[in-house]
Design a protein around this motif. Structure first.
Motif, short mmCIF file in Angstrom:
data_model
loop_
_atom_site.label_atom_id
_atom_site.label_comp_id
_atom_site.label_asym_id
_atom_site.label_seq_id
_atom_site.Cartn_x
_atom_site.Cartn_y
_atom_site.Cartn_z
N PRO A 65 -7.93 2.43 -0.36
CA PRO A 65 -6.94 1.76 -1.20
C PRO A 65 -5.80 1.23 -0.34
O PRO A 65 -5.44 1.85 0.68
CB PRO A 65 -6.46 2.87 -2.14
N HIS A 66 -5.29 0.08 -0.70
CA HIS A 66 -4.21 -0.50 0.10
C HIS A 66 -3.33 -1.38 -0.78
O HIS A 66 -3.77 -1.85 -1.83
CB HIS A 66 -4.75 -1.29 1.29
N ALA A 67 -2.10 -1.57 -0.33
CA ALA A 67 -1.15 -2.37 -1.11
C ALA A 67 -0.04 -2.85 -0.20
O ALA A 67 0.24 -2.26 0.84
CB ALA A 67 -0.57 -1.53 -2.24
N ARG A 68 0.58 -3.92 -0.62
CA ARG A 68 1.79 -4.42 0.05
C ARG A 68 2.98 -3.80 -0.67
O ARG A 68 3.02 -3.77 -1.89
CB ARG A 68 1.83 -5.93 0.01
N ILE A 69 3.91 -3.31 0.13
CA ILE A 69 5.08 -2.62 -0.42
C ILE A 69 6.34 -3.29 0.11
O ILE A 69 6.54 -3.37 1.33
CB ILE A 69 5.10 -1.12 -0.01
N ASP A 70 7.16 -3.77 -0.79
CA ASP A 70 8.41 -4.40 -0.40
C ASP A 70 9.34 -3.37 0.23
O ASP A 70 9.45 -2.25 -0.26
CB ASP A 70 9.07 -5.02 -1.64
N GLY A 71 9.98 -3.75 1.33
CA GLY A 71 10.97 -2.88 1.93
C GLY A 71 10.49 -2.06 3.12
O GLY A 71 11.31 -1.40 3.76
N ILE A 72 9.20 -2.09 3.44
CA ILE A 72 8.76 -1.39 4.64
C ILE A 72 8.62 -2.41 5.77
O ILE A 72 8.43 -3.60 5.52
CB ILE A 72 7.47 -0.57 4.45
N SER A 73 8.72 -1.93 7.00
CA SER A 73 8.70 -2.87 8.13
C SER A 73 7.41 -2.82 8.94
O SER A 73 7.13 -3.73 9.71
CB SER A 73 9.89 -2.62 9.04
N ASP A 74 6.64 -1.75 8.81
CA ASP A 74 5.40 -1.59 9.57
C ASP A 74 4.27 -1.17 8.64
O ASP A 74 4.51 -0.60 7.57
CB ASP A 74 5.57 -0.51 10.64
N VAL A 96 -16.13 9.50 -4.31
CA VAL A 96 -15.29 9.44 -3.11
C VAL A 96 -14.63 10.80 -2.86
O VAL A 96 -14.12 11.42 -3.79
CB VAL A 96 -14.22 8.34 -3.28
N ASP A 97 -14.67 11.23 -1.59
CA ASP A 97 -13.93 12.44 -1.21
C ASP A 97 -13.03 12.21 0.00
O ASP A 97 -12.30 13.10 0.41
CB ASP A 97 -14.87 13.62 -0.97
N ILE A 98 -13.09 11.00 0.58
CA ILE A 98 -12.20 10.63 1.68
C ILE A 98 -11.47 9.35 1.28
O ILE A 98 -12.12 8.36 0.93
CB ILE A 98 -12.99 10.39 2.99
N ALA A 99 -10.15 9.39 1.32
CA ALA A 99 -9.36 8.19 0.99
C ALA A 99 -8.30 7.99 2.06
O ALA A 99 -7.56 8.93 2.40
CB ALA A 99 -8.70 8.33 -0.38
N PHE A 100 -8.26 6.80 2.60
CA PHE A 100 -7.22 6.43 3.56
C PHE A 100 -6.47 5.25 2.95
O PHE A 100 -7.01 4.16 2.85
CB PHE A 100 -7.81 6.05 4.92
N ALA A 101 -5.24 5.49 2.52
CA ALA A 101 -4.42 4.45 1.91
C ALA A 101 -3.57 3.77 2.97
O ALA A 101 -3.01 4.44 3.85
CB ALA A 101 -3.53 5.04 0.83
N LEU A 102 -3.51 2.46 2.90
CA LEU A 102 -2.68 1.68 3.82
C LEU A 102 -1.61 0.95 3.02
O LEU A 102 -1.88 0.42 1.94
CB LEU A 102 -3.51 0.65 4.57
N PHE A 103 -0.41 0.92 3.59
CA PHE A 103 0.70 0.21 2.98
C PHE A 103 1.25 -0.77 4.01
O PHE A 103 1.53 -0.39 5.14
CB PHE A 103 1.80 1.19 2.55
N ALA A 104 1.38 -2.02 3.61
CA ALA A 104 1.83 -3.06 4.52
C ALA A 104 3.07 -3.74 3.95
O ALA A 104 3.25 -3.82 2.74
CB ALA A 104 0.72 -4.10 4.72
N PRO A 105 3.92 -4.27 4.85
CA PRO A 105 5.06 -5.06 4.36
C PRO A 105 4.56 -6.28 3.59
O PRO A 105 3.44 -6.75 3.83
CB PRO A 105 5.76 -5.49 5.66
N GLU A 106 5.37 -6.78 2.70
CA GLU A 106 5.00 -7.95 1.89
C GLU A 106 4.54 -9.11 2.76
O GLU A 106 3.60 -9.81 2.41
CB GLU A 106 6.18 -8.40 1.02
N GLU A 107 5.19 -9.31 3.90
CA GLU A 107 4.90 -10.47 4.74
C GLU A 107 3.88 -10.17 5.85
O GLU A 107 3.60 -11.01 6.69
CB GLU A 107 6.18 -11.04 5.35
#
Length: 154
Positions: A65-74, A96-107
């Motif tokens: 799972p992944h998403a863009r999150i406003d306000g983070i820089s990396d 599913v038993d393994i989840a690696f979530a990624l969060f990225a800046p909007e840009e």
């Protein structure tokens, strides 16, 4: 890019209570809040919105799972090992038993894609997933991920 740049030890957890994808997203939101001081509700909302575009269960018991999150820089991540697999609408219909979530800046552009590729390549390795599943301790899981040498892209 390495797992050491994406993940802190505080962002790794073994979860015993997630019974659904939504519950898992709440666990990830709480984990991201504790590790990175992100707003848990915003994380959950962002993951659910991204998941509505198409499931992020990539097969073999793994979800990214992944998403863009406003306000983070990396680009940052959170790793969860579930003690009981859950339905995730994965491409192979396996729970599913393994989840690696990624969060990225909007840009974020290429950095987000590099992180997704690193995590995907690493978690496609059956030996690494077997090690992760056999070690239900957060600090051991963190060490396994940091020592993992993903196969290079072709």
């Amino acid at each position: 890019m390495t797992f050491g740049t994406l993940l802190t030890p505080e962002a790794v957890k073994v979860v015993t209570s997630a019974s659904s994808k939504k519950r898992l997203f709440h666990e990830i939101g709480d984990l991201a809040q504790g590790a990175y001081d992100l707003n848990a509700a915003l994380v959950v909302e962002s993951l659910i919105a991204r998941e509505a575009l198409g499931p992020t269960g990539v097969g073999h018991g793994v979800a990214l799972p992944h998403a863009r999150i406003d306000g983070i820089s990396d680009v940052i991540g959170a790793f969860v090992l579930l003690d009981k697999p859950i339905d995730f609408d994965a491409v192979d219909r396996q729970p599913v038993d393994i989840a690696f979530a990624l969060f990225a800046p909007e840009e974020a552009g290429v950095e987000h894609l590099k992180a997704l590729a690193l995590v995907s390549r690493t978690l496609r390795d059956p030996a690494i997933c077997t090690k992760l599943r056999a070690n239900p301790d957060a600090s051991t899981l963190y060490a396994i991920l940091n020592e993992a040498k993903p196969a290079q892209a072709a």
